[in-house]
Design a protein around this motif. Structure first.
Motif, mmCIF file in Angstrom:
data_model
loop_
_atom_site.group_PDB
_atom_site.id
_atom_site.type_symbol
_atom_site.label_atom_id
_atom_site.label_comp_id
_atom_site.label_asym_id
_atom_site.label_seq_id
_atom_site.Cartn_x
_atom_site.Cartn_y
_atom_site.Cartn_z
ATOM 1 N N SER A 5 -108.358 -77.615 11.926
ATOM 2 C CA SER A 5 -108.551 -76.208 12.283
ATOM 3 C C SER A 5 -107.203 -75.493 12.326
ATOM 4 O O SER A 5 -106.153 -76.123 12.467
ATOM 5 C CB SER A 5 -109.252 -76.094 13.639
ATOM 6 N N ARG A 6 -107.238 -74.190 12.260
ATOM 7 C CA ARG A 6 -106.008 -73.395 12.277
ATOM 8 C C ARG A 6 -105.256 -73.528 13.608
ATOM 9 O O ARG A 6 -104.096 -73.169 13.696
ATOM 10 C CB ARG A 6 -106.317 -71.933 12.006
ATOM 11 N N LEU A 7 -105.911 -74.065 14.613
ATOM 12 C CA LEU A 7 -105.279 -74.244 15.917
ATOM 13 C C LEU A 7 -104.592 -75.602 16.047
ATOM 14 O O LEU A 7 -103.857 -75.839 16.999
ATOM 15 C CB LEU A 7 -106.320 -74.095 17.033
ATOM 16 N N ARG A 8 -104.835 -76.499 15.107
ATOM 17 C CA ARG A 8 -104.254 -77.849 15.160
ATOM 18 C C ARG A 8 -103.197 -78.008 14.070
ATOM 19 O O ARG A 8 -103.188 -77.297 13.069
ATOM 20 C CB ARG A 8 -105.354 -78.900 14.954
ATOM 21 N N TRP A 9 -102.339 -79.005 14.285
ATOM 22 C CA TRP A 9 -101.288 -79.311 13.328
ATOM 23 C C TRP A 9 -101.751 -80.423 12.398
ATOM 24 O O TRP A 9 -102.352 -81.397 12.842
ATOM 25 C CB TRP A 9 -100.015 -79.755 14.040
ATOM 26 N N GLY A 10 -101.469 -80.261 11.130
ATOM 27 C CA GLY A 10 -101.745 -81.283 10.128
ATOM 28 C C GLY A 10 -100.579 -81.348 9.157
ATOM 29 O O GLY A 10 -99.597 -80.611 9.289
ATOM 30 N N TYR A 11 -100.691 -82.233 8.184
ATOM 31 C CA TYR A 11 -99.625 -82.359 7.192
ATOM 32 C C TYR A 11 -99.550 -81.102 6.323
ATOM 33 O O TYR A 11 -100.584 -80.529 5.960
ATOM 34 C CB TYR A 11 -99.869 -83.552 6.286
ATOM 35 N N ARG A 12 -98.327 -80.731 5.957
ATOM 36 C CA ARG A 12 -98.141 -79.564 5.080
ATOM 37 C C ARG A 12 -98.859 -79.796 3.761
ATOM 38 O O ARG A 12 -98.610 -80.779 3.064
ATOM 39 C CB ARG A 12 -96.663 -79.324 4.799
ATOM 40 N N VAL A 13 -99.720 -78.874 3.428
ATOM 41 C CA VAL A 13 -100.570 -78.992 2.252
ATOM 42 C C VAL A 13 -99.741 -79.069 0.969
ATOM 43 O O VAL A 13 -99.986 -79.923 0.113
ATOM 44 C CB VAL A 13 -101.574 -77.816 2.209
ATOM 45 N N ASP A 14 -98.755 -78.200 0.823
ATOM 46 C CA ASP A 14 -97.975 -78.186 -0.413
ATOM 47 C C ASP A 14 -97.201 -79.488 -0.609
ATOM 48 O O ASP A 14 -97.111 -80.005 -1.728
ATOM 49 C CB ASP A 14 -97.038 -76.979 -0.468
ATOM 50 N N GLU A 15 -96.676 -80.070 0.468
ATOM 51 C CA GLU A 15 -95.924 -81.315 0.348
ATOM 52 C C GLU A 15 -96.841 -82.484 -0.007
ATOM 53 O O GLU A 15 -96.499 -83.324 -0.845
ATOM 54 C CB GLU A 15 -95.170 -81.609 1.646
ATOM 55 N N VAL A 16 -98.013 -82.535 0.620
ATOM 56 C CA VAL A 16 -98.970 -83.596 0.305
ATOM 57 C C VAL A 16 -99.425 -83.477 -1.144
ATOM 58 O O VAL A 16 -99.522 -84.481 -1.851
ATOM 59 C CB VAL A 16 -100.175 -83.571 1.269
ATOM 60 N N ASP A 17 -99.673 -82.262 -1.593
ATOM 61 C CA ASP A 17 -100.113 -82.069 -2.976
ATOM 62 C C ASP A 17 -99.054 -82.514 -3.988
ATOM 63 O O ASP A 17 -99.383 -83.079 -5.035
ATOM 64 C CB ASP A 17 -100.518 -80.617 -3.222
ATOM 65 N N ILE A 18 -97.790 -82.315 -3.674
ATOM 66 C CA ILE A 18 -96.715 -82.772 -4.569
ATOM 67 C C ILE A 18 -96.739 -84.299 -4.667
ATOM 68 O O ILE A 18 -96.662 -84.872 -5.760
ATOM 69 C CB ILE A 18 -95.342 -82.262 -4.082
ATOM 70 N N VAL A 19 -96.859 -84.959 -3.535
ATOM 71 C CA VAL A 19 -96.916 -86.425 -3.525
ATOM 72 C C VAL A 19 -98.197 -86.903 -4.219
ATOM 73 O O VAL A 19 -98.168 -87.871 -4.987
ATOM 74 C CB VAL A 19 -96.814 -86.969 -2.086
ATOM 75 N N ALA A 20 -99.295 -86.213 -3.983
ATOM 76 C CA ALA A 20 -100.566 -86.580 -4.625
ATOM 77 C C ALA A 20 -100.446 -86.504 -6.145
ATOM 78 O O ALA A 20 -100.940 -87.388 -6.861
ATOM 79 C CB ALA A 20 -101.693 -85.670 -4.127
ATOM 80 N N ASP A 21 -99.792 -85.472 -6.645
ATOM 81 C CA ASP A 21 -99.594 -85.344 -8.099
ATOM 82 C C ASP A 21 -98.762 -86.506 -8.634
ATOM 83 O O ASP A 21 -99.053 -87.061 -9.698
ATOM 84 C CB ASP A 21 -98.897 -84.020 -8.435
ATOM 85 N N ARG A 22 -97.746 -86.881 -7.896
ATOM 86 C CA ARG A 22 -96.881 -87.993 -8.340
ATOM 87 C C ARG A 22 -97.658 -89.310 -8.362
ATOM 88 O O ARG A 22 -97.541 -90.105 -9.295
ATOM 89 C CB ARG A 22 -95.676 -88.088 -7.398
ATOM 90 N N ILE A 23 -98.472 -89.539 -7.341
ATOM 91 C CA ILE A 23 -99.279 -90.762 -7.296
ATOM 92 C C ILE A 23 -100.301 -90.755 -8.425
ATOM 93 O O ILE A 23 -100.521 -91.783 -9.080
ATOM 94 C CB ILE A 23 -99.961 -90.914 -5.921
ATOM 95 N N ALA A 24 -100.909 -89.616 -8.674
ATOM 96 C CA ALA A 24 -101.888 -89.521 -9.760
ATOM 97 C C ALA A 24 -101.237 -89.848 -11.103
ATOM 98 O O ALA A 24 -101.816 -90.570 -11.927
ATOM 99 C CB ALA A 24 -102.513 -88.127 -9.788
ATOM 100 N N ARG A 25 -100.026 -89.358 -11.325
ATOM 101 C CA ARG A 25 -99.325 -89.677 -12.583
ATOM 102 C C ARG A 25 -99.020 -91.170 -12.668
ATOM 103 O O ARG A 25 -99.103 -91.772 -13.740
ATOM 104 C CB ARG A 25 -98.053 -88.841 -12.720
ATOM 105 N N TYR A 26 -98.679 -91.775 -11.544
ATOM 106 C CA TYR A 26 -98.446 -93.228 -11.514
ATOM 107 C C TYR A 26 -99.722 -93.972 -11.914
ATOM 108 O O TYR A 26 -99.685 -94.894 -12.732
ATOM 109 C CB TYR A 26 -97.984 -93.651 -10.119
ATOM 110 N N LEU A 27 -100.841 -93.580 -11.335
ATOM 111 C CA LEU A 27 -102.105 -94.273 -11.610
ATOM 112 C C LEU A 27 -102.624 -94.012 -13.021
ATOM 113 O O LEU A 27 -103.217 -94.898 -13.638
ATOM 114 C CB LEU A 27 -103.167 -93.865 -10.581
ATOM 115 N N GLU A 28 -102.403 -92.804 -13.527
ATOM 116 C CA GLU A 28 -102.914 -92.452 -14.849
ATOM 117 C C GLU A 28 -102.041 -92.964 -15.990
ATOM 118 O O GLU A 28 -102.559 -93.467 -16.986
ATOM 119 C CB GLU A 28 -103.035 -90.918 -14.986
#
Length: 186
Positions: free
Chosen positions: A121-144
């Protein structure tokens, strides 16, 4: 020279810097050694090693030194698990299982940016979306396509926090699965 000639397995922190509780680390290392060598500490897995956490204290063991050792311990347990699985189920089943897990991760990471994980929720703290997405893209390239990525890079990834960010538990579970796949294929 002090009367205590005990050699510590890791350097201690100094000043105000906290480190891992030496007693907890020492107890875990002893249990891991018993488990690995003769199974007397119960069945410990690479995933158990990866999920182990230690309390932070003043004059504790330096975090970087312990984390590096924990990575090596996890690698050793993963290699043993891989060998056991290969001998019990055969290479085809082991590869198939690893491939299925890799595909599940890739399916998750192939979702549109900013929608790859559940958001808090907007009231709670979570991981920064843009940073996670950058890492996710890198992992996807590794797997693909096999782009270079090491287990250590995945183990040590850290994200800043933001309100309404990605759910930490969900992101961490996927990172754990990536490590499992990477260790499974050696």
């Amino acid at each position: 020279m002090s009367q205590d000639s005990t050699v510590l397995p890791f350097p201690l922190t100094t000043g105000r810097v906290q480190g891992y509780d030496p007693a907890q680390v020492d107890d875990f290392l002893a249990a891991a050694r018993r488990s690995f060598e003769d199974g007397t500490a119960g069945p410990l897995t690479a995933a158990d090693v990866r999920r182990t956490a230690f309390r932070l204290v003043k004059h504790g063991y330096r975090i970087d030194a312990v984390d590096a050792a924990m990575g090596r311990i996890e690698d050793a347990f993963a290699a043993r698990e891989r060998e056991q699985a290969l001998s019990e189920a055969g290479a085809r089943e082991w590869v198939g299982s690893s491939r299925r897990l890799a595909q599940e991760v890739l399916d998750r990471l192939s979702r549109p940016e900013r929608e790859r994980f559940r958001r808090v929720s907007r009231l709670r703290w979570g991981y920064r979306v843009d940073e996670v997405d950058i890492v996710a893209d890198r992992i996807a390239r590794y797997l693909e396509s096999g782009e270079s990525l090491t287990v250590e890079q995945v183990r040590t990834v850290a994200f800043r926090m933001q309100r309404g960010g990605y759910d930490e538990v969900q992101v961490d579970a996927v990172l754990d699965a990536v490590i499992e796949v990477m260790l499974a294929v050696g």
